[in-house]
Design an enzyme around this catalytic site. Structure first.
Site, PDB file in Angstrom:
ATOM      1  N   LYS A  25     -15.527  -7.647   4.907  1.00 27.45           N
ATOM      2  CA  LYS A  25     -14.456  -8.336   5.621  1.00 27.45           C
ATOM      3  C   LYS A  25     -14.653  -8.066   7.110  1.00 27.45           C
ATOM      4  CE  LYS A  25     -11.214  -7.479   1.836  1.00 27.45           C
ATOM      5  NZ  LYS A  25      -9.969  -6.825   1.426  1.00 27.45           N
ATOM      6  N   HIS A  62       0.842  -1.205   0.000  1.00 26.12           N
ATOM      7  CA  HIS A  62       0.000   0.000   0.000  1.00 26.12           C
ATOM      8  C   HIS A  62       0.877   1.255   0.000  1.00 26.12           C
ATOM      9  CE1 HIS A  62      -3.015  -2.675   2.312  1.00 26.12           C
ATOM     10  NE2 HIS A  62      -3.616  -2.396   1.170  1.00 26.12           N
ATOM     11  N   SER A  92      -2.368  -7.860   3.032  1.00 27.50           N
ATOM     12  CA  SER A  92      -2.644  -7.715   4.475  1.00 27.50           C
ATOM     13  C   SER A  92      -3.033  -9.054   5.095  1.00 27.50           C
ATOM     14  CB  SER A  92      -3.791  -6.724   4.697  1.00 27.50           C
ATOM     15  OG  SER A  92      -3.467  -5.453   4.216  1.00 27.50           O
ATOM     16  N   ARG A 148      -2.058  -6.278  -8.210  1.00 24.78           N
ATOM     17  CA  ARG A 148      -1.026  -7.277  -7.945  1.00 24.78           C
ATOM     18  C   ARG A 148      -1.027  -8.279  -9.089  1.00 24.78           C
ATOM     19  NH1 ARG A 148      -2.821  -7.609  -1.769  1.00 24.78           N
ATOM     20  NH2 ARG A 148      -4.720  -7.267  -2.936  1.00 24.78           N
TER      21      ARG A 148
HETATM   22  P1  ADP Z   1      -9.728  -3.717  -0.580  1.00 26.37           P
HETATM   23  O1  ADP Z   1     -10.540  -4.342   0.499  1.00 26.37           O
HETATM   24  O2  ADP Z   1     -10.364  -2.506  -1.190  1.00 26.37           O
HETATM   25  O3  ADP Z   1      -9.160  -4.664  -1.610  1.00 26.37           O
HETATM   26  P2  ADP Z   1      -7.023  -3.518   0.450  1.00 26.37           P
HETATM   27  O4  ADP Z   1      -6.578  -2.736   1.643  1.00 26.37           O
HETATM   28  O5  ADP Z   1      -6.853  -4.984   0.495  1.00 26.37           O
HETATM   29  O6  ADP Z   1      -8.510  -3.084   0.243  1.00 26.37           O
HETATM   30  O7  ADP Z   1      -6.312  -2.955  -0.850  1.00 26.37           O
HETATM   31  C1  ADP Z   1      -6.471  -1.634  -1.272  1.00 26.37           C
HETATM   32  C2  ADP Z   1      -5.860  -1.487  -2.646  1.00 26.37           C
HETATM   33  O8  ADP Z   1      -4.446  -1.659  -2.568  1.00 26.37           O
HETATM   34  C3  ADP Z   1      -6.348  -2.509  -3.664  1.00 26.37           C
HETATM   35  O9  ADP Z   1      -6.426  -1.873  -4.921  1.00 26.37           O
HETATM   36  C4  ADP Z   1      -5.258  -3.549  -3.667  1.00 26.37           C
HETATM   37  O10 ADP Z   1      -5.194  -4.240  -4.895  1.00 26.37           O
HETATM   38  C5  ADP Z   1      -4.036  -2.670  -3.457  1.00 26.37           C
HETATM   39  N1  ADP Z   1      -2.907  -3.423  -2.903  1.00 26.37           N
HETATM   40  C6  ADP Z   1      -2.853  -4.082  -1.737  1.00 26.37           C
HETATM   41  N2  ADP Z   1      -1.647  -4.669  -1.571  1.00 26.37           N
HETATM   42  C7  ADP Z   1      -0.916  -4.359  -2.680  1.00 26.37           C
HETATM   43  C8  ADP Z   1       0.407  -4.682  -3.143  1.00 26.37           C
HETATM   44  N3  ADP Z   1       1.223  -5.474  -2.435  1.00 26.37           N
HETATM   45  N4  ADP Z   1       0.797  -4.209  -4.343  1.00 26.37           N
HETATM   46  C9  ADP Z   1      -0.046  -3.434  -5.076  1.00 26.37           C
HETATM   47  N5  ADP Z   1      -1.293  -3.111  -4.717  1.00 26.37           N
HETATM   48  C10 ADP Z   1      -1.737  -3.558  -3.528  1.00 26.37           C
END
Ligand code: ADP
Length: 167
Positions: free
Chosen positions: A44, A20, A136, A98
């Protein structure tokens, strides 16, 4: 005066990871103002509550020492993403991409969102190769099992995550 370009980077951030943070670092270069929208819940069951997730994103941004820090705000939000994007007059929505696993879901989201509002573009950014596999959910699993999770999260997240798992 032309309207500043506002970007919205929404997510659950439970907790914020190096992935992030890397996307945030790239996103600030694209917009005049970056709003990091911390979603209350998205089907979630978060480990950290909304206030905690927001505080960890803020601590991470301060820790990153971003030059454009003044133009970055962390704001909790709830409900429909596109509605929130309209409310804050966002021009673009920023998402991280990703691997294939994200693609299918994000592809559908863009389709549905653009049916609601075709003016707000979704822009996808990829993190540095070192951070692309970080999620995460996996960080939490590794930490729960006593594995070395520290390299996957920004420094301000290390202790709070340890404490949370002990609680
Ligand atoms: P959500 O519940 O909206 O998916 P996340 O906190 O899991 O929320 O992710 C928020 C955004 O950050 C999403 O677009 C996700 O694909 C991106 N993201 C999370 N981890 C990574 C990473 N390691 N590399 C690139 N993008 C990421």
């Amino acid at each position: 005066m032309t309207k500043p370009l506002i970007g919205l980077y929404p997510g659950t951030f439970d907790p914020i990871t190096m992935g992030h943070a890397d996307i945030i670092k790239r996103a600030v270069k694209l917009v005049d103002e970056l709003i990091i929208g911390v979603a209350k819940h998205s089907g979630k069951d978060p480990l950290f509550n909304l206030e905690e997730r927001k505080a960890l994103v803020e601590a991470t941004i301060d820790d990153m020492g971003l030059e454009a820090r003044a133009n970055v705000r962390v704001v909790p939000f709830e409900g429909l993403l596109m509605k929130y994007a309209e409310d804050i007059r966002a021009d673009i929505i920023i998402r991280g991409l990703r691997a294939f696993s994200d693609f299918e879901y994000e592809f559908q989201m863009v389709g549905m969102n653009s049916a609601m509002n075709d003016e707000i573009e979704t822009v996808f950014l990829m993190a540095d190769a070192r951070y692309q596999s970080i999620a995460s959910k996996l960080v939490k699993q590794i930490a729960t099992l006593g594995g070395p999770f520290e390299h996957f999260v920004p420094d301000p997240v290390v202790e709070p995550l340890r404490r949370k798992l002990k609680a």
